[in-house]
Design a protein around this motif. Structure first.
Motif, PDB file in Angstrom:
ATOM      1  N   PHE A   2       0.849  -1.191   0.000  1.00  0.00           N
ATOM      2  CA  PHE A   2       0.000   0.000   0.000  1.00  0.00           C
ATOM      3  C   PHE A   2       0.895   1.254   0.000  1.00  0.00           C
ATOM      4  O   PHE A   2       1.214   1.788  -1.065  1.00  0.00           O
ATOM      5  CB  PHE A   2      -0.943  -0.090   1.209  1.00  0.00           C
ATOM      6  CG  PHE A   2      -1.825   1.118   1.454  1.00  0.00           C
ATOM      7  CD1 PHE A   2      -2.124   2.026   0.441  1.00  0.00           C
ATOM      8  CD2 PHE A   2      -2.374   1.339   2.712  1.00  0.00           C
ATOM      9  CE1 PHE A   2      -2.932   3.133   0.674  1.00  0.00           C
ATOM     10  CE2 PHE A   2      -3.183   2.440   2.960  1.00  0.00           C
ATOM     11  CZ  PHE A   2      -3.457   3.335   1.940  1.00  0.00           C
ATOM     12  N   ILE A   3       1.365   1.689   1.172  1.00  0.00           N
ATOM     13  CA  ILE A   3       2.167   2.925   1.193  1.00  0.00           C
ATOM     14  C   ILE A   3       3.557   2.722   0.592  1.00  0.00           C
ATOM     15  O   ILE A   3       4.216   3.687   0.239  1.00  0.00           O
ATOM     16  CB  ILE A   3       2.271   3.531   2.615  1.00  0.00           C
ATOM     17  CG1 ILE A   3       2.836   2.532   3.608  1.00  0.00           C
ATOM     18  CG2 ILE A   3       0.926   4.062   3.077  1.00  0.00           C
ATOM     19  CD1 ILE A   3       3.114   3.141   4.982  1.00  0.00           C
ATOM     20  N   ILE A 137       7.364  -3.307   8.910  1.00  0.00           N
ATOM     21  CA  ILE A 137       8.751  -2.804   8.947  1.00  0.00           C
ATOM     22  C   ILE A 137       9.212  -2.412   7.539  1.00  0.00           C
ATOM     23  O   ILE A 137       9.702  -1.309   7.318  1.00  0.00           O
ATOM     24  CB  ILE A 137       9.702  -3.868   9.563  1.00  0.00           C
ATOM     25  CG1 ILE A 137       9.424  -3.989  11.062  1.00  0.00           C
ATOM     26  CG2 ILE A 137      11.155  -3.505   9.320  1.00  0.00           C
ATOM     27  CD1 ILE A 137      10.056  -5.201  11.709  1.00  0.00           C
ATOM     28  N   VAL A 138       9.020  -3.314   6.598  1.00  0.00           N
ATOM     29  CA  VAL A 138       9.493  -3.047   5.227  1.00  0.00           C
ATOM     30  C   VAL A 138       8.775  -1.830   4.645  1.00  0.00           C
ATOM     31  O   VAL A 138       9.399  -0.908   4.106  1.00  0.00           O
ATOM     32  CB  VAL A 138       9.260  -4.288   4.323  1.00  0.00           C
ATOM     33  CG1 VAL A 138       9.490  -3.940   2.855  1.00  0.00           C
ATOM     34  CG2 VAL A 138      10.178  -5.431   4.749  1.00  0.00           C
ATOM     35  N   GLU A 139       7.462  -1.816   4.813  1.00  0.00           N
ATOM     36  CA  GLU A 139       6.685  -0.780   4.129  1.00  0.00           C
ATOM     37  C   GLU A 139       6.872   0.598   4.767  1.00  0.00           C
ATOM     38  O   GLU A 139       7.006   1.603   4.065  1.00  0.00           O
ATOM     39  CB  GLU A 139       5.206  -1.179   4.110  1.00  0.00           C
ATOM     40  CG  GLU A 139       4.558  -0.887   2.793  1.00  0.00           C
ATOM     41  CD  GLU A 139       3.186  -1.500   2.643  1.00  0.00           C
ATOM     42  OE1 GLU A 139       2.441  -1.024   1.788  1.00  0.00           O
ATOM     43  OE2 GLU A 139       2.840  -2.441   3.394  1.00  0.00           O
ATOM     44  N   THR A 140       6.867   0.663   6.093  1.00  0.00           N
ATOM     45  CA  THR A 140       7.039   1.985   6.718  1.00  0.00           C
ATOM     46  C   THR A 140       8.467   2.495   6.516  1.00  0.00           C
ATOM     47  O   THR A 140       8.663   3.692   6.354  1.00  0.00           O
ATOM     48  CB  THR A 140       6.691   1.979   8.224  1.00  0.00           C
ATOM     49  OG1 THR A 140       7.327   0.877   8.831  1.00  0.00           O
ATOM     50  CG2 THR A 140       5.208   1.910   8.461  1.00  0.00           C
ATOM     51  N   ALA A 141       9.443   1.603   6.488  1.00  0.00           N
ATOM     52  CA  ALA A 141      10.827   2.046   6.234  1.00  0.00           C
ATOM     53  C   ALA A 141      10.928   2.633   4.826  1.00  0.00           C
ATOM     54  O   ALA A 141      11.507   3.705   4.623  1.00  0.00           O
ATOM     55  CB  ALA A 141      11.798   0.884   6.404  1.00  0.00           C
ATOM     56  N   ALA A 170       0.515  11.949   7.245  1.00  0.00           N
ATOM     57  CA  ALA A 170      -0.170  11.412   8.426  1.00  0.00           C
ATOM     58  C   ALA A 170      -1.407  10.620   8.021  1.00  0.00           C
ATOM     59  O   ALA A 170      -1.659   9.529   8.543  1.00  0.00           O
ATOM     60  CB  ALA A 170      -0.555  12.560   9.367  1.00  0.00           C
ATOM     61  N   PHE A 171      -2.150  11.163   7.064  1.00  0.00           N
ATOM     62  CA  PHE A 171      -3.363  10.487   6.601  1.00  0.00           C
ATOM     63  C   PHE A 171      -3.029   9.111   6.015  1.00  0.00           C
ATOM     64  O   PHE A 171      -3.709   8.116   6.288  1.00  0.00           O
ATOM     65  CB  PHE A 171      -4.061  11.354   5.544  1.00  0.00           C
ATOM     66  CG  PHE A 171      -5.290  10.741   4.944  1.00  0.00           C
ATOM     67  CD1 PHE A 171      -6.511  10.819   5.604  1.00  0.00           C
ATOM     68  CD2 PHE A 171      -5.246  10.073   3.724  1.00  0.00           C
ATOM     69  CE1 PHE A 171      -7.651  10.243   5.059  1.00  0.00           C
ATOM     70  CE2 PHE A 171      -6.380   9.493   3.164  1.00  0.00           C
ATOM     71  CZ  PHE A 171      -7.592   9.581   3.834  1.00  0.00           C
ATOM     72  N   LEU A 172      -1.957   9.046   5.213  1.00  0.00           N
ATOM     73  CA  LEU A 172      -1.563   7.763   4.618  1.00  0.00           C
ATOM     74  C   LEU A 172      -1.171   6.754   5.704  1.00  0.00           C
ATOM     75  O   LEU A 172      -1.534   5.575   5.632  1.00  0.00           O
ATOM     76  CB  LEU A 172      -0.403   7.960   3.642  1.00  0.00           C
ATOM     77  CG  LEU A 172      -0.777   8.487   2.257  1.00  0.00           C
ATOM     78  CD1 LEU A 172       0.467   8.814   1.450  1.00  0.00           C
ATOM     79  CD2 LEU A 172      -1.622   7.461   1.510  1.00  0.00           C
ATOM     80  N   LEU A 173      -0.447   7.244   6.725  1.00  0.00           N
ATOM     81  CA  LEU A 173      -0.026   6.338   7.804  1.00  0.00           C
ATOM     82  C   LEU A 173      -1.234   5.841   8.603  1.00  0.00           C
ATOM     83  O   LEU A 173      -1.312   4.662   8.968  1.00  0.00           O
ATOM     84  CB  LEU A 173       0.975   7.043   8.722  1.00  0.00           C
ATOM     85  CG  LEU A 173       2.378   7.228   8.129  1.00  0.00           C
ATOM     86  CD1 LEU A 173       3.230   8.118   9.026  1.00  0.00           C
ATOM     87  CD2 LEU A 173       3.071   5.874   7.915  1.00  0.00           C
ATOM     88  N   ILE A 174      -2.194   6.750   8.846  1.00  0.00           N
ATOM     89  CA  ILE A 174      -3.401   6.359   9.593  1.00  0.00           C
ATOM     90  C   ILE A 174      -4.236   5.373   8.763  1.00  0.00           C
ATOM     91  O   ILE A 174      -4.710   4.352   9.275  1.00  0.00           O
ATOM     92  CB  ILE A 174      -4.229   7.602   9.971  1.00  0.00           C
ATOM     93  CG1 ILE A 174      -3.473   8.426  11.030  1.00  0.00           C
ATOM     94  CG2 ILE A 174      -5.611   7.216  10.490  1.00  0.00           C
ATOM     95  CD1 ILE A 174      -4.012   9.829  11.229  1.00  0.00           C
ATOM     96  N   ALA A 175      -4.370   5.673   7.468  1.00  0.00           N
ATOM     97  CA  ALA A 175      -5.129   4.772   6.589  1.00  0.00           C
ATOM     98  C   ALA A 175      -4.453   3.390   6.542  1.00  0.00           C
ATOM     99  O   ALA A 175      -5.129   2.353   6.534  1.00  0.00           O
ATOM    100  CB  ALA A 175      -5.218   5.361   5.179  1.00  0.00           C
ATOM    101  N   TYR A 176      -3.130   3.393   6.533  1.00  0.00           N
ATOM    102  CA  TYR A 176      -2.365   2.141   6.516  1.00  0.00           C
ATOM    103  C   TYR A 176      -2.624   1.352   7.801  1.00  0.00           C
ATOM    104  O   TYR A 176      -2.910   0.144   7.760  1.00  0.00           O
ATOM    105  CB  TYR A 176      -0.883   2.475   6.366  1.00  0.00           C
ATOM    106  CG  TYR A 176       0.041   1.288   6.271  1.00  0.00           C
ATOM    107  CD1 TYR A 176      -0.143   0.324   5.297  1.00  0.00           C
ATOM    108  CD2 TYR A 176       1.111   1.145   7.159  1.00  0.00           C
ATOM    109  CE1 TYR A 176       0.710  -0.759   5.207  1.00  0.00           C
ATOM    110  CE2 TYR A 176       1.969   0.068   7.064  1.00  0.00           C
ATOM    111  CZ  TYR A 176       1.765  -0.877   6.094  1.00  0.00           C
ATOM    112  OH  TYR A 176       2.617  -1.946   6.006  1.00  0.00           O
ATOM    113  N   GLY A 177      -2.561   2.054   8.946  1.00  0.00           N
ATOM    114  CA  GLY A 177      -2.823   1.415  10.232  1.00  0.00           C
ATOM    115  C   GLY A 177      -4.243   0.873  10.312  1.00  0.00           C
ATOM    116  O   GLY A 177      -4.474  -0.247  10.773  1.00  0.00           O
TER     117      GLY A 177
END
Ligand code: ZN
Length: 216
Positions: A2-3, A137-141, A170-177
């Protein structure tokens, strides 16, 4: 993934600073932009099967036109060609076509063996989605590096340019979570409706950000 797809789009700003962010994000996400449209028309098929991987409940039964390597090469050339025609920027051709094709490689790493080389071929996938920690880990890094490169390659022209960008990340990280922790979608129509609305918001937002930022 995704991200992680967006990470490559952000990072590409350094290589092709004249290409708008909205185009740089649409290229690596192109397969996932096309996919809900093909689901609507019944050309491709998905089923919701909780537990099929640790990360996603989607059984990606049939999606050769949006997700096979052959078609992504074709879409990549078409995407880059169209952008070149419209923008008259020849230098972006290689980067944009590579971004579109990169979707296959990243999904090949994350998906179970469901990624075709061409319609009807055997299907491949390394299955990173069988590990939540590994995926995160892979995707957020990747995402952090991509966002960092973009932030260094551009600068805000005003407060909107700064905060719309921060809010977008921030929106992308929240949507990912939310994607990782929320229950599976209730139906396939709910899935593609959400995908289409989410995509439209993200692309308009990315376009808006760059009306308030400039290349360093
Ligand atoms: Zn995909």
């Amino acid at each position: 993934m995704f991200i992680g797809h967006f990470a490559l789009g952000f990072a590409a700003k350094r290589a092709t600073p004249r290409v708008p962010l909205v185009v740089l994000l649409a290229a690596p996400a192109f397969a996932d932009l096309l996919w809900p449209v093909l689901l609507i028309f019944g050309v491709e098929q998905v089923a919701i099967e909780p537990g099929i991987t640790k990360v996603t409940p989607l059984n990606l039964i049939h999606y050769p036109y949006s997700h096979s390597l052959l078609f992504l090469v074709i879409w990549g050339i078409a995407f880059a060609w169209l952008y070149q025609r419209i923008s008259k920027q020849a230098e972006a051709f290689l980067v944009l076509s590579a971004l579109v094709v990169s979707h296959w490689l990243l999904d090949f790493i994350t998906h179970r063996p469901d990624m075709p080389l061409y319609p009807g071929s055997a299907r491949y996938g390394l299955g990173l989605w069988n590990s939540v920690a590994g995926t995160v880990i892979v995707e957020t890094a990747m995402f952090a590096v991509g966002v960092w490169i973009y932030a260094r390659a551009t600068r805000a022209r005003d407060a909107v340019g700064r905060w719309s960008f921060v809010a977008f990340v921030a929106f992308l990280l929240i949507a990912y979570g939310a994607n990782l922790t929320s229950p599976p979608p209730p139906s396939v129509p709910a899935l593609y409706t959400l995908a289409l609305i989410g995509t439209a918001i993200l692309l308009v937002w990315a376009w808006w950000i760059e009306r308030h930022r400039e290349v360093r």
